[in-house]
Write a protein that holds these residues in place. Structure first.
Motif, short mmCIF file in Angstrom:
data_model
loop_
_atom_site.label_atom_id
_atom_site.label_comp_id
_atom_site.label_asym_id
_atom_site.label_seq_id
_atom_site.Cartn_x
_atom_site.Cartn_y
_atom_site.Cartn_z
N SER A 64 53.97 -54.32 27.61
CA SER A 64 54.11 -53.73 26.28
C SER A 64 55.22 -54.45 25.52
O SER A 64 56.14 -55.01 26.12
N GLY A 65 55.10 -54.46 24.21
CA GLY A 65 56.09 -55.14 23.38
C GLY A 65 56.93 -54.15 22.60
O GLY A 65 56.81 -52.93 22.75
N ALA A 66 57.76 -54.70 21.75
CA ALA A 66 58.72 -53.87 21.02
C ALA A 66 58.06 -53.12 19.87
O ALA A 66 57.11 -53.58 19.26
N SER A 67 58.59 -51.94 19.61
CA SER A 67 58.29 -51.17 18.42
C SER A 67 59.59 -50.71 17.80
O SER A 67 60.59 -50.54 18.50
N ILE A 68 59.58 -50.53 16.50
CA ILE A 68 60.70 -49.90 15.82
C ILE A 68 60.23 -48.52 15.37
O ILE A 68 59.36 -48.39 14.52
N ILE A 69 60.79 -47.50 16.00
CA ILE A 69 60.39 -46.13 15.68
C ILE A 69 61.05 -45.71 14.37
O ILE A 69 62.27 -45.85 14.21
N MET A 70 60.25 -45.19 13.45
CA MET A 70 60.79 -44.67 12.20
C MET A 70 60.79 -43.13 12.25
O MET A 70 59.80 -42.52 12.68
N ARG A 71 61.87 -42.53 11.82
CA ARG A 71 61.95 -41.07 11.81
C ARG A 71 61.19 -40.56 10.58
O ARG A 71 61.67 -40.65 9.45
N VAL A 82 56.06 -46.44 2.46
CA VAL A 82 57.23 -47.13 3.00
C VAL A 82 56.95 -47.62 4.41
O VAL A 82 57.27 -48.76 4.77
N ARG A 83 56.32 -46.78 5.21
CA ARG A 83 56.03 -47.15 6.60
C ARG A 83 55.06 -48.33 6.65
O ARG A 83 55.21 -49.24 7.47
N ARG A 84 54.09 -48.32 5.78
CA ARG A 84 53.15 -49.44 5.73
C ARG A 84 53.87 -50.71 5.29
O ARG A 84 53.64 -51.80 5.84
N ALA A 85 54.75 -50.58 4.32
CA ALA A 85 55.50 -51.75 3.83
C ALA A 85 56.35 -52.36 4.93
O ALA A 85 56.45 -53.60 5.04
N ASP A 129 41.50 -51.79 5.99
CA ASP A 129 42.75 -51.26 5.45
C ASP A 129 43.84 -51.18 6.51
O ASP A 129 45.03 -51.38 6.22
N ILE A 130 43.45 -50.93 7.77
CA ILE A 130 44.44 -50.88 8.85
C ILE A 130 44.87 -52.29 9.23
O ILE A 130 46.06 -52.54 9.47
N ALA A 275 51.03 -45.38 10.67
CA ALA A 275 52.14 -46.35 10.74
C ALA A 275 53.48 -45.66 11.01
O ALA A 275 54.47 -45.89 10.31
N TRP A 276 53.53 -44.86 12.06
CA TRP A 276 54.77 -44.17 12.41
C TRP A 276 55.82 -45.12 12.98
O TRP A 276 56.98 -44.76 13.09
#
Length: 316
Positions: A64-71, A82-85, A129-130, A275-276
């Protein structure tokens, strides 16, 4: 008695805390095998070893690779634009070609790896779109931020553990800066990070790798998907999404394997649509074996049953 395969008489595990020392021991024939899920040989070690010791076998494990979790219950990440951007700001191909030296191709993935064939659709089959959300488009990202009320971007932060990859986080920070998002990197000791995030004290983003919320998981899909349900204590996105919660309940209550696969794919696709997280991509990590070590065929994270099928060929 009829089994004439050779067997090890013993296995020695050497605790070599310094990675460069361990790789040097491999290069000079003092150890037979080195490989680990995390903290083992790096991509640089692999390219150097190929040049200096081409006789040493190299094996590549999917990880598995890195993710940046957004609150997602907090501004600005409560807005899907914003999350999509944030995802559109990431040049995955460039990261794959440069930082990962072409070992991987940077193809986007959901939290469940496409290597689990039949469970999730690969990137090429995602809806347009995804695919757009996870395609590099800084201008498109800026347009989305402007629509969300952030024409000049915004300031935020990324919490990361002391044992995480600071170079990769710096690359992500630089690419976010290109769309006007200034992400302060906040390092924390690993022993403090987990309880801090687990108690929901993070206010913006968290760098995640090697755990159930990182991208391209190859484990049990149901366990992976569960982490994004609203009641789960380790759901660091805090998405609180009743649609996803209902999807997961359907997964749990599936009556057949085919039904479970279809619902897992639907849940994975819904998570991608929302896009969480900023998804980077799944990676590979190397393992090394000496030419005289026989019986190993590149399988992941070997254990005691695997060792019983290895042997040393003194003629190699």
């Amino acid at each position: 008695p009829e089994n004439q395969l050779p067997y090890f008489d013993q296995v020695k595990f050497l605790a070599i805390t310094d990675l460069s020392t361990a790789v040097s021991a491999m290069r000079t024939g003092q150890i037979d095998y080195i490989g680990d899920q995390r903290g083992g040989p790096s991509l640089v070690d692999a390219t150097t070893m190929e040049r200096t010791n081409p006789e040493i076998n190299q094996w590549w494990w999917p990880m598995s690779g890195a993710s940046i979790i957004m609150r997602c219950d907090t501004e600005p990440f409560d807005d899907i634009k914003v999350r999509r951007a944030m995802n559109m700001a990431i040049d995955r191909s460039l990261i794959a070609d440069s930082y990962y030296m072409g070992i991987v191709d940077g193809t986007p993935s959901g939290v469940i790896s496409p290597l689990l064939e039949g469970w999730v659709d690969p990137y090429e089959q995602w809806p347009a779109d995804i695919r757009e959300t996870y395609s590099y488009s800084p201008e498109g990202a800026k347009d989305l931020l402007a629509d969300a009320g952030f024409p000049n971007g915004f300031d935020t932060n990324i919490i990361m553990g002391s044992g995480d990859d600071p170079q990769l986080v710096q690359i992500i920070k630089a690419q976010l800066m290109d769309i006007g998002v200034d992400a302060e990197i906040v390092p924390m000791d690993m022993t403090a990070l987990r309880p801090f995030v687990g108690s929901k004290k993070h206010d913006q983003m968290v760098y995640e790798v090697g755990a159930m919320m990182s991208v391209g998981q190859t484990g049990n899909p149901m366990h992976t998907l569960n982490r994004f349900t609203s009641p789960h204590g380790q759901n660091s996105t805090l998405n609180n999404d009743p649609v996803y919660d209902a999807l997961y309940e359907d997964v749990v209550n599936a009556k057949t394997l085919d039904e479970a696969k279809e619902l897992v794919n639907e849940s994975n696709m819904y998570a991608l649509e929302q896009a969480w997280q900023i998804h980077i991509f799944p990676v590979k990590i190397p393992a090394f074996t000496q030419p005289w070590l026989k019986g190993y065929d590149g399988h992941f994270n070997p254990g005691q049953y695997d060792f019983a099928r290895w042997w040393i060929d003194d003629n190699s």
